[in-house]
Design an enzyme around this catalytic site. Structure first.
Site, PDB file in Angstrom:
ATOM      1  N   GLY A  23       0.793  -1.221   0.000  1.00 55.49           N
ATOM      2  CA  GLY A  23       0.000   0.000   0.000  1.00 55.49           C
ATOM      3  C   GLY A  23       0.827   1.273   0.000  1.00 55.49           C
ATOM      4  O   GLY A  23       0.400   2.291   0.552  1.00 55.49           O
ATOM      5  N   ASN A  51       1.458   2.993  -2.690  1.00 52.50           N
ATOM      6  CA  ASN A  51       0.710   3.925  -3.552  1.00 52.50           C
ATOM      7  C   ASN A  51      -0.466   4.525  -2.789  1.00 52.50           C
ATOM      8  O   ASN A  51      -0.765   5.715  -2.935  1.00 52.50           O
ATOM      9  CB  ASN A  51       0.223   3.230  -4.821  1.00 52.50           C
ATOM     10  CG  ASN A  51       1.280   3.226  -5.907  1.00 52.50           C
ATOM     11  OD1 ASN A  51       1.509   4.234  -6.560  1.00 52.50           O
ATOM     12  ND2 ASN A  51       1.953   2.105  -6.071  1.00 52.50           N
ATOM     13  N   MET A  95      -4.586  -7.525  -6.369  1.00 51.69           N
ATOM     14  CA  MET A  95      -4.161  -8.646  -7.205  1.00 51.69           C
ATOM     15  C   MET A  95      -5.315  -9.522  -7.684  1.00 51.69           C
ATOM     16  O   MET A  95      -5.215 -10.750  -7.681  1.00 51.69           O
ATOM     17  CB  MET A  95      -3.120  -9.490  -6.452  1.00 51.69           C
ATOM     18  CG  MET A  95      -1.888  -8.711  -6.015  1.00 51.69           C
ATOM     19  SD  MET A  95      -1.080  -7.825  -7.366  1.00 51.69           S
ATOM     20  CE  MET A  95      -0.258  -9.198  -8.145  1.00 51.69           C
ATOM     21  N   ARG A  96      -6.409  -8.895  -8.076  1.00 49.33           N
ATOM     22  CA  ARG A  96      -7.539  -9.666  -8.599  1.00 49.33           C
ATOM     23  C   ARG A  96      -8.036  -9.011  -9.883  1.00 49.33           C
ATOM     24  O   ARG A  96      -8.106  -7.785  -9.965  1.00 49.33           O
ATOM     25  CB  ARG A  96      -8.692  -9.691  -7.584  1.00 49.33           C
ATOM     26  CG  ARG A  96      -8.401 -10.451  -6.322  1.00 49.33           C
ATOM     27  CD  ARG A  96      -9.554 -10.324  -5.342  1.00 49.33           C
ATOM     28  NE  ARG A  96     -10.811 -10.875  -5.861  1.00 49.33           N
ATOM     29  CZ  ARG A  96     -11.154 -12.158  -5.783  1.00 49.33           C
ATOM     30  NH1 ARG A  96     -10.369 -13.011  -5.181  1.00 49.33           N
ATOM     31  NH2 ARG A  96     -12.297 -12.582  -6.284  1.00 49.33           N
ATOM     32  N   LEU A  97      -8.389  -9.832 -10.832  1.00 49.96           N
ATOM     33  CA  LEU A  97      -8.998  -9.326 -12.065  1.00 49.96           C
ATOM     34  C   LEU A  97     -10.473  -9.061 -11.758  1.00 49.96           C
ATOM     35  O   LEU A  97     -11.144  -9.908 -11.160  1.00 49.96           O
ATOM     36  CB  LEU A  97      -8.858 -10.387 -13.162  1.00 49.96           C
ATOM     37  CG  LEU A  97      -9.289  -9.994 -14.578  1.00 49.96           C
ATOM     38  CD1 LEU A  97      -8.377  -8.886 -15.127  1.00 49.96           C
ATOM     39  CD2 LEU A  97      -9.233 -11.208 -15.502  1.00 49.96           C
ATOM     40  N   ASN A 104      -6.390   1.995 -12.462  1.00 49.91           N
ATOM     41  CA  ASN A 104      -5.358   1.077 -12.007  1.00 49.91           C
ATOM     42  C   ASN A 104      -4.002   1.692 -12.312  1.00 49.91           C
ATOM     43  O   ASN A 104      -3.863   2.486 -13.243  1.00 49.91           O
ATOM     44  CB  ASN A 104      -5.486  -0.262 -12.736  1.00 49.91           C
ATOM     45  CG  ASN A 104      -4.454  -1.269 -12.277  1.00 49.91           C
ATOM     46  OD1 ASN A 104      -4.177  -1.392 -11.075  1.00 49.91           O
ATOM     47  ND2 ASN A 104      -3.862  -1.996 -13.214  1.00 49.91           N
ATOM     48  N   HIS A 124      -0.076   0.526 -13.224  1.00 51.06           N
ATOM     49  CA  HIS A 124       0.681  -0.634 -13.669  1.00 51.06           C
ATOM     50  C   HIS A 124       2.157  -0.251 -13.816  1.00 51.06           C
ATOM     51  O   HIS A 124       2.464   0.794 -14.399  1.00 51.06           O
ATOM     52  CB  HIS A 124       0.130  -1.139 -15.010  1.00 51.06           C
ATOM     53  CG  HIS A 124       0.826  -2.369 -15.485  1.00 51.06           C
ATOM     54  ND1 HIS A 124       0.613  -3.600 -14.921  1.00 51.06           N
ATOM     55  CD2 HIS A 124       1.769  -2.547 -16.453  1.00 51.06           C
ATOM     56  CE1 HIS A 124       1.387  -4.491 -15.511  1.00 51.06           C
ATOM     57  NE2 HIS A 124       2.092  -3.880 -16.449  1.00 51.06           N
TER      58      HIS A 124
HETATM   59  C1  GRF Z   1       2.811  -1.094  -7.828  1.00 50.14           C
HETATM   60  O1  GRF Z   1       4.058  -1.226  -8.416  1.00 50.14           O
HETATM   61  C2  GRF Z   1       1.736  -1.032  -8.872  1.00 50.14           C
HETATM   62  O2  GRF Z   1       2.174  -0.531 -10.078  1.00 50.14           O
HETATM   63  C3  GRF Z   1       1.319  -2.468  -9.033  1.00 50.14           C
HETATM   64  O3  GRF Z   1       1.441  -3.032  -7.754  1.00 50.14           O
HETATM   65  C4  GRF Z   1       2.405  -2.311  -6.998  1.00 50.14           C
HETATM   66  C5  GRF Z   1       1.754  -1.949  -5.710  1.00 50.14           C
HETATM   67  O4  GRF Z   1       2.685  -1.479  -4.763  1.00 50.14           O
HETATM   68  N1  GRF Z   1      -0.010  -2.555  -9.595  1.00 50.14           N
HETATM   69  P1  GRF Z   1       2.181  -0.849  -3.400  1.00 50.14           P
HETATM   70  O5  GRF Z   1       1.328  -1.893  -2.690  1.00 50.14           O
HETATM   71  O6  GRF Z   1       1.422   0.391  -3.697  1.00 50.14           O
HETATM   72  O7  GRF Z   1       3.441  -0.575  -2.632  1.00 50.14           O
END
Ligand code: GRF
Length: 201
Positions: free
Chosen positions: A12, A14, A90-92, A107, A109
């Site tokens: 988390g 981000n 981590m889910r579609l 999202n 990426h």
């Molecule tokens: C990030 O690198 C994002 O691009 C990817 O998953 C990672 C999440 O990292 N989708 P965090 O949990 O925010 O540290």
């Protein structure tokens, strides 16, 4: 102020960047809910620390993907969420979820889409041998990392890079890019035409 939910499965960081941007009034939205499919996700702890509702929904308690997504959507609608930000979730998402929030799910990426979608985007890019990778914020559609691209930032790959060092620099870019994209959404500055996402004045 738009009401935002962040969905995360892991660390988390981000989410942390989004929360800090919101606290500094750099985004005109508030994170009203953090939801995870992992009981130990650090993301939940980050929310609790700030008295933000932190919700764990266990996929094991539902019959399948759509059932789970129905439960998630119900919680999001009850909380009057206008933007769903996936941050390492981590889910579609099922078509049901996507159609419940059309162009309201984002999202992030860790690669320059459409290159290297799916898991391990950083590793895929490094192993392929690209000289430039980066990160992408996009709207979520029913595909895997295929929705309209909102913003991208390039990150050069250096010869000495490992997955960890490259991911670290991509993360730094993500912490700038995601709050910026969220702020554009909160200010109603994003308009999608076909695959193209425009920033309007
Ligand atoms: C990030 O690198 C994002 O691009 C990817 O998953 C990672 C999440 O990292 N989708 P965090 O949990 O925010 O540290």
């Amino acid at each position: 102020m738009k009401r935002i939910a962040v969905l995360a499965s892991g660390r988390g960081t981000n989410l942390e960047a989004i929360l800090k941007a919101s606290e500094k009034a750099e985004i005109s939205g508030e994170v009203a809910l953090v939801l995870s499919d992992q009981p130990e996700a650090q993301a939940l702890e980050r929310a609790r620390r700030r008295n933000i509702e932190a919700l764990y929904l266990n996929p094991g308690e539902y019959r399948g993907r759509e059932d789970y997504d129905r439960a998630v959507v119900e919680r999001l609608k009850t909380a009057d969420i206008e933007l769903v930000a996936l941050a390492g979730f981590m889910r579609l998402l099922s078509p049901y979820f996507v159609s419940a929030f059309p162009m309201q799910i984002m999202n992030i990426h860790p690669a320059l889409l459409p290159a290297f979608p799916g898991v391990d985007g950083v590793e895929q890019a490094l192993n392929y041998g690209v000289k430039v990778s980066g990160c992408t914020v996009h709207f979520v559609d029913e595909g895997l990392d295929t929705g309209p691209i909102i913003l991208q930032e390039a990150v050069p790959v250096i010869q000495e890079d490992t997955v960890e060092t490259l991911h670290e620099r991509i993360h730094a870019a993500e912490y700038r890019l995601y709050p910026t994209a969220i702020e554009l959404f909160c200010r109603d500055k994003l308009k999608v035409e076909g695959r193209r996402c425009m920033i309007i004045d």
